[in-house]
Design a protein around this motif. Structure first.
Motif, PDB file in Angstrom:
ATOM      1  N   LYS A   1       1.209  -1.115   0.198  1.00  0.00           N
ATOM      2  CA  LYS A   1       0.344   0.128   0.151  1.00  0.00           C
ATOM      3  C   LYS A   1       0.813   1.342   0.216  1.00  0.00           C
ATOM      4  N   ALA A   2       1.701   0.864   0.564  1.00  0.00           N
ATOM      5  CA  ALA A   2       3.153   2.283   0.341  1.00  0.00           C
ATOM      6  C   ALA A   2       3.367   3.059  -1.428  1.00  0.00           C
ATOM      7  N   SER A   3       3.660   4.298  -0.715  1.00  0.00           N
ATOM      8  CA  SER A   3       3.615   5.229  -1.883  1.00  0.00           C
ATOM      9  C   SER A   3       4.662   5.464  -2.934  1.00  0.00           C
ATOM     10  N   PHE A   4       5.994   4.274  -2.593  1.00  0.00           N
ATOM     11  CA  PHE A   4       7.089   4.280  -2.619  1.00  0.00           C
ATOM     12  C   PHE A   4       7.529   2.828  -3.439  1.00  0.00           C
ATOM     13  N   MET A   5       9.035   2.752  -4.174  1.00  0.00           N
ATOM     14  CA  MET A   5       8.887   1.331  -4.411  1.00  0.00           C
ATOM     15  C   MET A   5      10.263   1.310  -4.779  1.00  0.00           C
ATOM     16  N   VAL A   6      11.894   0.843  -3.981  1.00  0.00           N
ATOM     17  CA  VAL A   6      13.004   1.081  -4.085  1.00  0.00           C
ATOM     18  C   VAL A   6      13.527  -0.322  -4.871  1.00  0.00           C
ATOM     19  N   ASN A   7      14.104   0.179  -5.836  1.00  0.00           N
ATOM     20  CA  ASN A   7      14.429  -0.931  -6.726  1.00  0.00           C
ATOM     21  C   ASN A   7      16.536  -1.146  -6.279  1.00  0.00           C
ATOM     22  N   TYR A   8      16.623  -2.257  -5.504  1.00  0.00           N
ATOM     23  CA  TYR A   8      17.964  -2.514  -5.632  1.00  0.00           C
ATOM     24  C   TYR A   8      18.691  -3.638  -5.845  1.00  0.00           C
ATOM     25  N   ARG A   9      19.677  -3.070  -6.232  1.00  0.00           N
ATOM     26  CA  ARG A   9      20.877  -3.853  -7.607  1.00  0.00           C
ATOM     27  C   ARG A   9      21.465  -5.427  -7.053  1.00  0.00           C
ATOM     28  N   VAL A  10      21.487  -6.590  -7.827  1.00  0.00           N
ATOM     29  CA  VAL A  10      22.001  -7.542  -6.929  1.00  0.00           C
ATOM     30  C   VAL A  10      22.862  -8.388  -7.673  1.00  0.00           C
ATOM     31  N   VAL A  11      23.922  -9.503  -7.891  1.00  0.00           N
ATOM     32  CA  VAL A  11      24.948  -9.620  -8.466  1.00  0.00           C
ATOM     33  C   VAL A  11      23.911 -10.745  -8.615  1.00  0.00           C
ATOM     34  N   ASP A  12      23.742 -11.266  -7.678  1.00  0.00           N
ATOM     35  CA  ASP A  12      22.713 -12.984  -9.019  1.00  0.00           C
ATOM     36  C   ASP A  12      21.798 -13.180  -7.960  1.00  0.00           C
ATOM     37  N   LEU A  13      20.539 -12.418  -8.324  1.00  0.00           N
ATOM     38  CA  LEU A  13      19.252 -12.796  -8.333  1.00  0.00           C
ATOM     39  C   LEU A  13      18.825 -14.001  -8.099  1.00  0.00           C
ATOM     40  N   HIS A  14      19.095 -14.900  -8.474  1.00  0.00           N
ATOM     41  CA  HIS A  14      18.334 -16.320  -8.292  1.00  0.00           C
ATOM     42  C   HIS A  14      19.406 -17.085  -6.853  1.00  0.00           C
ATOM     43  N   ALA A  15      20.332 -16.662  -5.909  1.00  0.00           N
ATOM     44  CA  ALA A  15      20.631 -16.966  -5.401  1.00  0.00           C
ATOM     45  C   ALA A  15      20.103 -15.744  -4.176  1.00  0.00           C
ATOM     46  N   VAL A  16      20.519 -15.106  -4.510  1.00  0.00           N
ATOM     47  CA  VAL A  16      19.793 -14.256  -3.900  1.00  0.00           C
ATOM     48  C   VAL A  16      18.554 -14.371  -3.046  1.00  0.00           C
ATOM     49  N   VAL A  17      17.361 -14.519  -3.606  1.00  0.00           N
ATOM     50  CA  VAL A  17      15.727 -14.901  -3.753  1.00  0.00           C
ATOM     51  C   VAL A  17      16.061 -16.221  -3.191  1.00  0.00           C
ATOM     52  N   ALA A  18      17.257 -17.187  -3.601  1.00  0.00           N
ATOM     53  CA  ALA A  18      16.895 -18.249  -2.907  1.00  0.00           C
ATOM     54  C   ALA A  18      17.343 -18.163  -0.867  1.00  0.00           C
ATOM     55  N   VAL A  19      18.169 -17.578  -0.958  1.00  0.00           N
ATOM     56  CA  VAL A  19      18.049 -17.502   0.543  1.00  0.00           C
ATOM     57  C   VAL A  19      17.606 -16.438   1.136  1.00  0.00           C
ATOM     58  N   LEU A  20      17.020 -15.285   0.454  1.00  0.00           N
ATOM     59  CA  LEU A  20      15.362 -15.065   1.811  1.00  0.00           C
ATOM     60  C   LEU A  20      15.074 -15.532   1.396  1.00  0.00           C
ATOM     61  N   GLN A  21      14.150 -17.406   0.350  1.00  0.00           N
ATOM     62  CA  GLN A  21      13.186 -18.078   1.016  1.00  0.00           C
ATOM     63  C   GLN A  21      13.662 -18.716   1.916  1.00  0.00           C
ATOM     64  N   GLU A  22      14.527 -18.895   1.866  1.00  0.00           N
ATOM     65  CA  GLU A  22      15.394 -19.887   3.546  1.00  0.00           C
ATOM     66  C   GLU A  22      15.098 -18.822   4.217  1.00  0.00           C
ATOM     67  N   GLU A  23      15.496 -18.077   4.372  1.00  0.00           N
ATOM     68  CA  GLU A  23      15.006 -17.106   5.571  1.00  0.00           C
ATOM     69  C   GLU A  23      14.100 -16.579   6.316  1.00  0.00           C
ATOM     70  N   GLY A  24      12.849 -17.246   5.414  1.00  0.00           N
ATOM     71  CA  GLY A  24      11.537 -17.317   5.863  1.00  0.00           C
ATOM     72  C   GLY A  24      11.231 -15.333   4.928  1.00  0.00           C
ATOM     73  N   CYS A  25      11.658 -14.551   4.047  1.00  0.00           N
ATOM     74  CA  CYS A  25      10.817 -13.666   4.219  1.00  0.00           C
ATOM     75  C   CYS A  25      10.230 -13.793   2.892  1.00  0.00           C
ATOM     76  N   ASN A  26       9.323 -12.104   2.968  1.00  0.00           N
ATOM     77  CA  ASN A  26       7.686 -12.784   2.339  1.00  0.00           C
ATOM     78  C   ASN A  26       8.645 -12.495   0.120  1.00  0.00           C
ATOM     79  N   VAL A  27       8.928 -13.151  -0.273  1.00  0.00           N
ATOM     80  CA  VAL A  27       9.099 -13.122  -1.585  1.00  0.00           C
ATOM     81  C   VAL A  27       8.337 -13.491  -2.544  1.00  0.00           C
ATOM     82  N   LEU A  28       7.715 -12.510  -3.614  1.00  0.00           N
ATOM     83  CA  LEU A  28       6.881 -13.285  -4.247  1.00  0.00           C
ATOM     84  C   LEU A  28       7.297 -13.931  -5.644  1.00  0.00           C
ATOM     85  N   ASP A  29       6.107 -15.164  -5.569  1.00  0.00           N
ATOM     86  CA  ASP A  29       6.549 -15.811  -6.424  1.00  0.00           C
ATOM     87  C   ASP A  29       6.634 -16.044  -8.016  1.00  0.00           C
ATOM     88  N   LYS A  30       6.785 -14.553  -8.673  1.00  0.00           N
ATOM     89  CA  LYS A  30       7.552 -14.191  -9.993  1.00  0.00           C
ATOM     90  C   LYS A  30       8.361 -13.327 -10.108  1.00  0.00           C
TER      91      LYS A  30
END
Length: 128
Positions: A70-99
């Motif tokens: 519902k926020a009025s903003f979004m920040v885009n952060y650069r990463v080196v290996d998106l798939h690796a970061v997503v995998a770690v975030l999921q392992e840590e229990g973060c709310n990662v969107l499926d897409k």
């Protein structure tokens, strides 16, 4: 593993996006394009291009770009290996969107922070 390496973009909503875009163009000299924003090319301390950019964009208040946040903003952060970061975030229990989106602009994924803000993760195309 590196996670975030920088900011790729700042996106925000406005009640009157065209008027706000015009204000930034007139008063701050931002070269707002028809799509509602601009890309700032990176340079070193001597002004030489370094191959990256940061996007800045104003969207209409009705935009669903940041949903489910519902926020009025979004920040885009650069990463080196998106798939690796997503995998770690999921392992840590973060709310990662499926897409995960992949295009000529790079790879994109999203995570919702504990305050409900949508955060965009971006792996730029090779060479950027």
């Amino acid at each position: 593993m590196k996670r975030v390496t920088g900011i790729g973009g700042i996106f925000f909503k406005a009640k009157d996006a065209p008027a706000l875009q015009a204000w930034y163009k007139r008063h701050l000299g931002i070269d707002v394009q028809e799509w509602g924003g601009t890309a700032f090319s990176w340079s070193d301390s001597e002004g030489k291009p370094t191959g990256g950019m940061t996007v800045w964009s104003v969207s209409p208040e009705e935009s669903e770009q940041f949903a489910p946040s519902k926020a009025s903003f979004m920040v885009n952060y650069r990463v080196v290996d998106l798939h690796a970061v997503v995998a770690v975030l999921q392992e840590e229990g973060c709310n990662v969107l499926d897409k995960i989106d992949e295009s000529e602009y790079g790879k994109f994924a999203w995570v919702i922070d504990p305050e409900g803000n949508k955060v965009e993760l971006w792996q730029p195309p090779d060479g950027q």
